[in-house]
Design a protein around this motif. Sequence first.
Motif, PDB file in Angstrom:
ATOM      1  N   GLY A   4       0.826  -1.105  -0.093  1.00  0.00           N
ATOM      2  CA  GLY A   4      -0.096  -0.042   0.021  1.00  0.00           C
ATOM      3  C   GLY A   4       0.822   1.478   0.148  1.00  0.00           C
ATOM      4  O   GLY A   4       1.809   1.122   0.824  1.00  0.00           O
ATOM      5  N   ILE A   5       0.751   2.165  -1.061  1.00  0.00           N
ATOM      6  CA  ILE A   5       1.267   3.448  -0.994  1.00  0.00           C
ATOM      7  C   ILE A   5       0.638   4.509  -0.879  1.00  0.00           C
ATOM      8  O   ILE A   5      -0.377   4.652  -1.504  1.00  0.00           O
ATOM      9  N   ILE A   6       0.768   5.234  -0.034  1.00  0.00           N
ATOM     10  CA  ILE A   6      -0.009   6.631   0.327  1.00  0.00           C
ATOM     11  C   ILE A   6       0.661   7.762  -0.157  1.00  0.00           C
ATOM     12  O   ILE A   6       1.700   8.131   0.050  1.00  0.00           O
ATOM     13  N   GLY A   7       0.182   8.424  -1.394  1.00  0.00           N
ATOM     14  CA  GLY A   7       0.940   9.522  -1.982  1.00  0.00           C
ATOM     15  C   GLY A   7       1.060   9.062  -3.314  1.00  0.00           C
ATOM     16  O   GLY A   7       1.705   8.165  -3.434  1.00  0.00           O
ATOM     17  N   CYS A   8       0.855   9.990  -4.297  1.00  0.00           N
ATOM     18  CA  CYS A   8       1.099   9.614  -5.795  1.00  0.00           C
ATOM     19  C   CYS A   8       1.459  10.583  -6.607  1.00  0.00           C
ATOM     20  O   CYS A   8       1.010  11.111  -7.673  1.00  0.00           O
ATOM     21  N   GLY A   9       2.353  11.467  -5.878  1.00  0.00           N
ATOM     22  CA  GLY A   9       3.193  12.493  -6.783  1.00  0.00           C
ATOM     23  C   GLY A   9       4.299  11.920  -7.461  1.00  0.00           C
ATOM     24  O   GLY A   9       4.066  10.483  -7.599  1.00  0.00           O
ATOM     25  N   VAL A  10       5.317  12.531  -8.110  1.00  0.00           N
ATOM     26  CA  VAL A  10       6.082  11.869  -8.635  1.00  0.00           C
ATOM     27  C   VAL A  10       7.008  10.522  -7.876  1.00  0.00           C
ATOM     28  O   VAL A  10       7.476   9.614  -8.518  1.00  0.00           O
ATOM     29  N   VAL A  11       7.135  10.860  -6.585  1.00  0.00           N
ATOM     30  CA  VAL A  11       7.914   9.963  -5.948  1.00  0.00           C
ATOM     31  C   VAL A  11       7.071   8.571  -5.768  1.00  0.00           C
ATOM     32  O   VAL A  11       7.341   7.579  -5.697  1.00  0.00           O
ATOM     33  N   GLY A  12       5.667   9.076  -5.223  1.00  0.00           N
ATOM     34  CA  GLY A  12       4.930   7.976  -5.028  1.00  0.00           C
ATOM     35  C   GLY A  12       4.581   7.163  -6.447  1.00  0.00           C
ATOM     36  O   GLY A  12       4.429   5.809  -6.236  1.00  0.00           O
ATOM     37  N   ASP A  29      -4.467   8.676  -2.964  1.00  0.00           N
ATOM     38  CA  ASP A  29      -4.159  10.019  -2.644  1.00  0.00           C
ATOM     39  C   ASP A  29      -5.118  10.894  -2.640  1.00  0.00           C
ATOM     40  O   ASP A  29      -6.228  10.565  -3.171  1.00  0.00           O
ATOM     41  N   ALA A  30      -5.137  11.715  -1.780  1.00  0.00           N
ATOM     42  CA  ALA A  30      -6.332  12.699  -1.443  1.00  0.00           C
ATOM     43  C   ALA A  30      -6.424  13.571  -2.653  1.00  0.00           C
ATOM     44  O   ALA A  30      -7.825  14.105  -2.448  1.00  0.00           O
ATOM     45  N   ARG A  31      -5.725  13.745  -3.247  1.00  0.00           N
ATOM     46  CA  ARG A  31      -5.788  14.983  -4.426  1.00  0.00           C
ATOM     47  C   ARG A  31      -6.833  14.132  -5.526  1.00  0.00           C
ATOM     48  O   ARG A  31      -6.822  13.241  -5.709  1.00  0.00           O
ATOM     49  N   SER A  32      -7.109  14.986  -6.288  1.00  0.00           N
ATOM     50  CA  SER A  32      -7.859  14.658  -7.457  1.00  0.00           C
ATOM     51  C   SER A  32      -6.674  14.299  -8.702  1.00  0.00           C
ATOM     52  O   SER A  32      -5.552  14.901  -8.627  1.00  0.00           O
ATOM     53  N   PRO A  33      -7.125  13.599  -9.635  1.00  0.00           N
ATOM     54  CA  PRO A  33      -6.040  13.170 -10.803  1.00  0.00           C
ATOM     55  C   PRO A  33      -5.239  14.542 -11.348  1.00  0.00           C
ATOM     56  O   PRO A  33      -4.002  14.262 -11.907  1.00  0.00           O
ATOM     57  N   HIS A  34      -5.929  15.554 -11.441  1.00  0.00           N
ATOM     58  CA  HIS A  34      -5.543  16.740 -12.168  1.00  0.00           C
ATOM     59  C   HIS A  34      -4.907  17.951 -11.292  1.00  0.00           C
ATOM     60  O   HIS A  34      -4.519  19.116 -11.787  1.00  0.00           O
ATOM     61  N   GLN A  35      -4.704  17.430  -9.991  1.00  0.00           N
ATOM     62  CA  GLN A  35      -3.902  18.354  -9.067  1.00  0.00           C
ATOM     63  C   GLN A  35      -2.560  17.905  -8.599  1.00  0.00           C
ATOM     64  O   GLN A  35      -2.807  16.987  -7.885  1.00  0.00           O
ATOM     65  N   TRP A  36      -1.652  18.276  -8.914  1.00  0.00           N
ATOM     66  CA  TRP A  36      -0.373  17.981  -8.926  1.00  0.00           C
ATOM     67  C   TRP A  36       0.495  18.430  -7.740  1.00  0.00           C
ATOM     68  O   TRP A  36       1.411  18.041  -7.405  1.00  0.00           O
ATOM     69  N   GLN A  37      -0.032  19.349  -7.066  1.00  0.00           N
ATOM     70  CA  GLN A  37       0.569  19.836  -5.735  1.00  0.00           C
ATOM     71  C   GLN A  37       2.094  20.173  -5.916  1.00  0.00           C
ATOM     72  O   GLN A  37       2.664  20.691  -6.723  1.00  0.00           O
ATOM     73  N   ALA A  38       3.086  19.503  -5.074  1.00  0.00           N
ATOM     74  CA  ALA A  38       4.300  19.711  -5.125  1.00  0.00           C
ATOM     75  C   ALA A  38       5.021  19.431  -6.549  1.00  0.00           C
ATOM     76  O   ALA A  38       5.838  20.237  -7.090  1.00  0.00           O
ATOM     77  N   THR A  39       4.439  18.378  -6.936  1.00  0.00           N
ATOM     78  CA  THR A  39       4.978  17.756  -8.363  1.00  0.00           C
ATOM     79  C   THR A  39       4.680  18.777  -9.551  1.00  0.00           C
ATOM     80  O   THR A  39       5.502  18.826 -10.447  1.00  0.00           O
ATOM     81  N   VAL A 160       4.764  16.680 -14.437  1.00  0.00           N
ATOM     82  CA  VAL A 160       3.474  15.952 -14.493  1.00  0.00           C
ATOM     83  C   VAL A 160       3.760  14.985 -15.459  1.00  0.00           C
ATOM     84  O   VAL A 160       3.011  13.958 -15.502  1.00  0.00           O
ATOM     85  N   ALA A 161       4.159  15.093 -16.718  1.00  0.00           N
ATOM     86  CA  ALA A 161       4.014  14.234 -17.846  1.00  0.00           C
ATOM     87  C   ALA A 161       4.705  12.708 -17.435  1.00  0.00           C
ATOM     88  O   ALA A 161       4.496  11.705 -17.592  1.00  0.00           O
ATOM     89  N   LEU A 162       6.111  13.257 -16.698  1.00  0.00           N
ATOM     90  CA  LEU A 162       6.702  11.855 -16.200  1.00  0.00           C
ATOM     91  C   LEU A 162       5.831  11.253 -15.022  1.00  0.00           C
ATOM     92  O   LEU A 162       5.798   9.984 -15.040  1.00  0.00           O
ATOM     93  N   SER A 163       5.093  11.955 -14.290  1.00  0.00           N
ATOM     94  CA  SER A 163       4.381  11.160 -13.062  1.00  0.00           C
ATOM     95  C   SER A 163       3.173  10.402 -13.703  1.00  0.00           C
ATOM     96  O   SER A 163       2.871   9.299 -13.188  1.00  0.00           O
ATOM     97  N   ALA A 164       2.585  11.036 -14.757  1.00  0.00           N
ATOM     98  CA  ALA A 164       1.525  10.308 -15.414  1.00  0.00           C
ATOM     99  C   ALA A 164       1.812   9.265 -16.070  1.00  0.00           C
ATOM    100  O   ALA A 164       1.181   8.308 -15.841  1.00  0.00           O
ATOM    101  N   ALA A 165       2.972   9.245 -16.820  1.00  0.00           N
ATOM    102  CA  ALA A 165       3.591   8.122 -17.133  1.00  0.00           C
ATOM    103  C   ALA A 165       3.906   6.843 -16.401  1.00  0.00           C
ATOM    104  O   ALA A 165       3.602   5.689 -16.694  1.00  0.00           O
ATOM    105  N   VAL A 352      11.877  15.121  -8.248  1.00  0.00           N
ATOM    106  CA  VAL A 352      11.815  14.634  -9.574  1.00  0.00           C
ATOM    107  C   VAL A 352      13.284  13.775  -9.731  1.00  0.00           C
ATOM    108  O   VAL A 352      13.249  12.881 -10.326  1.00  0.00           O
ATOM    109  N   LEU A 353      14.315  14.452  -9.357  1.00  0.00           N
ATOM    110  CA  LEU A 353      15.513  13.987  -9.760  1.00  0.00           C
ATOM    111  C   LEU A 353      15.592  12.574  -8.928  1.00  0.00           C
ATOM    112  O   LEU A 353      16.247  11.522  -9.312  1.00  0.00           O
ATOM    113  N   LEU A 354      15.481  12.510  -7.615  1.00  0.00           N
ATOM    114  CA  LEU A 354      15.367  11.300  -6.798  1.00  0.00           C
ATOM    115  C   LEU A 354      14.431  10.189  -6.986  1.00  0.00           C
ATOM    116  O   LEU A 354      14.584   9.195  -6.026  1.00  0.00           O
ATOM    117  N   ALA A 355      13.333  10.395  -7.573  1.00  0.00           N
ATOM    118  CA  ALA A 355      12.298   9.482  -7.591  1.00  0.00           C
ATOM    119  C   ALA A 355      12.746   8.250  -8.018  1.00  0.00           C
ATOM    120  O   ALA A 355      12.309   7.130  -7.407  1.00  0.00           O
TER     121      ALA A 355
END
Length: 368
Positions: A4-12, A29-39, A160-165, A352-355
């Motif tokens: 189970g992974i909690i959080g789906c930004g670029v690292v998650g 992830d508590a956010r919507s799919p189109h709200q990327w916050q820190a990422t 964002v494109a990287l995370s979505a991929a 992004v660098l360390l993901a």
Amino acid sequence: MQIGIIGCGVVGAAIAFELSQTHQVTVWDARSPHQWQATGAALGVLMAAITPKLKGKHLQLRLDSLKLYETLIPELEAITHISLPYNRQGILRLCFDGDELNRWSRTQQVRAQQGFHLDILDQDQLFQTYPHLKTAHLWESKAPAVGAIYSPQDRQFDPVALSAALITAAQKNGAEVYFNTTISGFKPLQAGDPRSLTHVCSSTDSYPVDWVIVSAGLGSTPLTTTLQQTVPIYPVLGQALHLQRQYPLADLLPVVNGDQAHIVPLNASEVWVGATVEFPSEVGGAIEADPVQLKELHQRVIALDASLAHAKVLRTWSGLRPRPHERPAPIIERLPGYDNVVVASGHYRNGVLLAPITAQKVRQLISN
């Protein structure tokens, strides 16, 4: 195993893709799919080889993660059938002090031993290669650029494109991803003995898990507080601009770094510029974007590249970066007191660098 992974930004997302290749993965992830916050606030600049540090754990993480991208991007493009926005032109770091430029000779030697190439450009070479930077100077002191360091192996991605991929690739491996889902609690194996968690709970469902990965950025602090092992991670705000040049440049250029700013070329006409570093007035306090700092950022990049003086501002944006309190970033470790909880969060300005390397470190932690 069920992860189970909690959080789906670029690292998650990177962790989800890595672990979904061999495990059953569920992501919330508590956010919507189109709200990327820190990422979504990140510029996606991968500064690894061009870092002046010669050694250290964090430097090694940077270099190892940069190497992983060379195989990760082709793999993601093959899986998703999407071409990812990816600047392969490297990073150009401007220098405004002759002694600083000379000190890079030692870094150049060390990087060569580590498998990375750096070019040291004197002023004539800099201006001949990049004529649009002929008037580059520091905004406040007016000191002119005396040369530059060019790192052809450092990179820049659209985060964002990287995370979505990464999310799409994980889903193709069978991962289940739930947005708009807040995790509200956990169930331990035995009441009064929480060392091993068996379920992750939302307001409507309970999900069985063998391992829990907390990778929720700023949301990691309340989650670990729920587990009575608070990991303090606080926000640092960054602002950026999207500019359009009045006259397009002929060639795709490297990212330019100097005077605490990045100029990130998106194409011949458009650039991202960032980012401010704004702290709250008290630790953990709220931060409001400071228009004065954004204006100063704009002035600094015009000092570096005069061709941006008449560029049109297409948009501005800001975001909160997760920074660990009183300890180095990032946090990649088992949560004390628990047998099957890993925290992979607080990457601050290097998510992004360390993901990719974070994903590999998490795999090692759950395998050991």
